[in-house]
Design a protein around this motif. Sequence first.
Motif, PDB file in Angstrom:
ATOM      1  N   VAL A   9       0.842  -1.209   0.000  1.00 49.93           N
ATOM      2  CA  VAL A   9       0.000   0.000   0.000  1.00 49.93           C
ATOM      3  C   VAL A   9       0.871   1.251   0.000  1.00 49.93           C
ATOM      4  CG1 VAL A   9      -1.791   1.292   1.235  1.00 49.93           C
ATOM      5  CG2 VAL A   9      -1.832  -1.215   1.248  1.00 49.93           C
ATOM      6  N   GLU A 194      -5.509   6.588  -0.523  1.00 50.63           N
ATOM      7  CA  GLU A 194      -6.833   6.052  -0.863  1.00 50.63           C
ATOM      8  C   GLU A 194      -6.922   5.713  -2.350  1.00 50.63           C
ATOM      9  OE1 GLU A 194      -9.001   9.299   1.034  1.00 50.63           O
ATOM     10  OE2 GLU A 194      -9.888   7.833   2.413  1.00 50.63           O
ATOM     11  N   ILE A 197      -5.256   2.435  -2.700  1.00 52.50           N
ATOM     12  CA  ILE A 197      -6.121   1.367  -2.173  1.00 52.50           C
ATOM     13  C   ILE A 197      -7.121   0.928  -3.242  1.00 52.50           C
ATOM     14  CG2 ILE A 197      -8.003   0.912  -0.513  1.00 52.50           C
ATOM     15  CD1 ILE A 197      -6.351   2.631   1.520  1.00 52.50           C
ATOM     16  N   GLU A 198      -7.700   1.899  -3.936  1.00 52.69           N
ATOM     17  CA  GLU A 198      -8.706   1.542  -4.956  1.00 52.69           C
ATOM     18  C   GLU A 198      -8.081   0.764  -6.112  1.00 52.69           C
ATOM     19  OE1 GLU A 198     -11.830   1.478  -4.251  1.00 52.69           O
ATOM     20  OE2 GLU A 198     -11.061   2.328  -2.390  1.00 52.69           O
ATOM     21  N   THR A 199      -6.832   1.112  -6.473  1.00 52.40           N
ATOM     22  CA  THR A 199      -6.203   0.364  -7.578  1.00 52.40           C
ATOM     23  C   THR A 199      -5.830  -1.061  -7.138  1.00 52.40           C
ATOM     24  OG1 THR A 199      -3.939   1.068  -7.088  1.00 52.40           O
ATOM     25  CG2 THR A 199      -5.187   2.467  -8.596  1.00 52.40           C
ATOM     26  N   ARG A 201      -7.537  -2.928  -4.845  1.00 52.47           N
ATOM     27  CA  ARG A 201      -8.682  -3.762  -4.395  1.00 52.47           C
ATOM     28  C   ARG A 201      -8.969  -4.939  -5.334  1.00 52.47           C
ATOM     29  NH1 ARG A 201     -10.585  -3.108   0.559  1.00 52.47           N
ATOM     30  NH2 ARG A 201     -10.908  -0.975   1.245  1.00 52.47           N
ATOM     31  N   PRO A 202      -9.087  -4.704  -6.668  1.00 52.37           N
ATOM     32  CA  PRO A 202      -9.422  -5.849  -7.519  1.00 52.37           C
ATOM     33  C   PRO A 202      -8.308  -6.894  -7.456  1.00 52.37           C
ATOM     34  CG  PRO A 202      -9.611  -3.762  -8.709  1.00 52.37           C
ATOM     35  CD  PRO A 202      -8.920  -3.467  -7.427  1.00 52.37           C
ATOM     36  N   ALA A 204      -7.065  -8.426  -4.847  1.00 51.97           N
ATOM     37  CA  ALA A 204      -6.249  -8.495  -3.629  1.00 51.97           C
ATOM     38  C   ALA A 204      -6.488  -9.820  -2.912  1.00 51.97           C
ATOM     39  CB  ALA A 204      -6.612  -7.327  -2.717  1.00 51.97           C
ATOM     40  N   ALA A 209      -6.166  -7.580   1.284  1.00 54.65           N
ATOM     41  CA  ALA A 209      -7.501  -7.002   1.490  1.00 54.65           C
ATOM     42  C   ALA A 209      -7.648  -6.500   2.927  1.00 54.65           C
ATOM     43  CB  ALA A 209      -8.574  -8.031   1.153  1.00 54.65           C
ATOM     44  N   LEU A 212      -5.746  -3.279   3.167  1.00 54.61           N
ATOM     45  CA  LEU A 212      -6.464  -2.190   2.498  1.00 54.61           C
ATOM     46  C   LEU A 212      -7.560  -1.653   3.419  1.00 54.61           C
ATOM     47  CD1 LEU A 212      -6.785  -3.639  -1.135  1.00 54.61           C
ATOM     48  CD2 LEU A 212      -5.039  -2.105  -0.219  1.00 54.61           C
ATOM     49  N   ASP A 213      -8.255  -2.563   4.097  1.00 51.87           N
ATOM     50  CA  ASP A 213      -9.307  -2.139   5.032  1.00 51.87           C
ATOM     51  C   ASP A 213      -8.709  -1.356   6.196  1.00 51.87           C
ATOM     52  OD1 ASP A 213     -11.189  -3.361   3.469  1.00 51.87           O
ATOM     53  OD2 ASP A 213     -11.366  -5.158   4.708  1.00 51.87           O
ATOM     54  N   ALA A 216      -7.595   2.122   4.872  1.00 54.41           N
ATOM     55  CA  ALA A 216      -8.788   2.937   4.581  1.00 54.41           C
ATOM     56  C   ALA A 216      -9.458   3.337   5.891  1.00 54.41           C
ATOM     57  CB  ALA A 216      -9.753   2.147   3.695  1.00 54.41           C
TER      58      ALA A 216
END
Length: 240
Positions: A9, A194, A197-199, A201-202, A204, A209, A212-213, A216
């Motif tokens: 991240v 952030e 994180i969005e890039t 997510r798919p 992960a 994951a 990322l949580d 975020a």
Amino acid sequence: MDWEAFFTVHSDLPREGPGEAADVAWALDLAGVPEGAAICDAGAGAGGDVASLLTVPGARVLAIDTYPGFVAQMQARFAGEDRVEVEEADMADLAAHPAGPFDLIWCAGALYFLGLEEGLARMGAALKPGGVLAFTEPCFFTPAPSEAAVGFWEGYPTRDAAGIANAVAAAGYDSLGARALGDGAWEAYFAPMEARIETLRPGADAALAAMLDLCAGEAAQWRQVRRETGYLLTVARWRG
Ligand SMILES: C[S@@+](CC[C@H](N)C(=O)[O-])C[C@H]1O[C@@H](n2cnc3c(N)ncnc32)[C@H](O)[C@@H]1O
């Protein structure tokens, strides 16, 4: 902490903690840093404040961090900038560094890794007499912070501005000024994180994951408590 996921991240972000150029400019102005100053950015992370520190004419900046990944990132970022030296080093040992003693130590979001009293003492030992320390420290802005605001710092013994000022004076510094970092400083840290994180997510895996949580969640939590707590930037002269 899953460090691999953490650095997935955090690698290659512009900065690793809250901050903005206006705060560095404010601190430099208060400090009256001389031309050609010896400056250390202690716990520099990705080096997000180095360009602002270089606005001091002729200054040389030593940027140190203990995490090799950030050091490599800074070495690439400042390659060819001969006024910047990047090193993997522990700020607890800064007094022994050959680039010192320093006219200014800038320490954003990092002094508390040593603890306030210990950090103030270690930085003082690395400053010239009359040199200046500018640092940010977790701070409560209300006398009765909520459970969420206290929890944001995960057990760190966070004080209010008066408590920080007392520690600064007791450690042998004269305070030149203090102010809270603004929301823009925090968003300068969180917004790129952030987006990262969005890039990620798919696709992960479970470990990523969860990280990322977690990351975020840090931003969401700060937005919830930002009126009650944050960082206090203090600029203080070492009496030496
Ligand atoms: C929250 S980050 C802030 C980074 C940077 N100052 C910024 O504002 O973007 C804290 C940094 O301090 C570094 N750090 C922690 N303890 C340290 C130590 N003893 N010596 C040097 N760096 C340290 C961490 O590796 C991390 O990069």
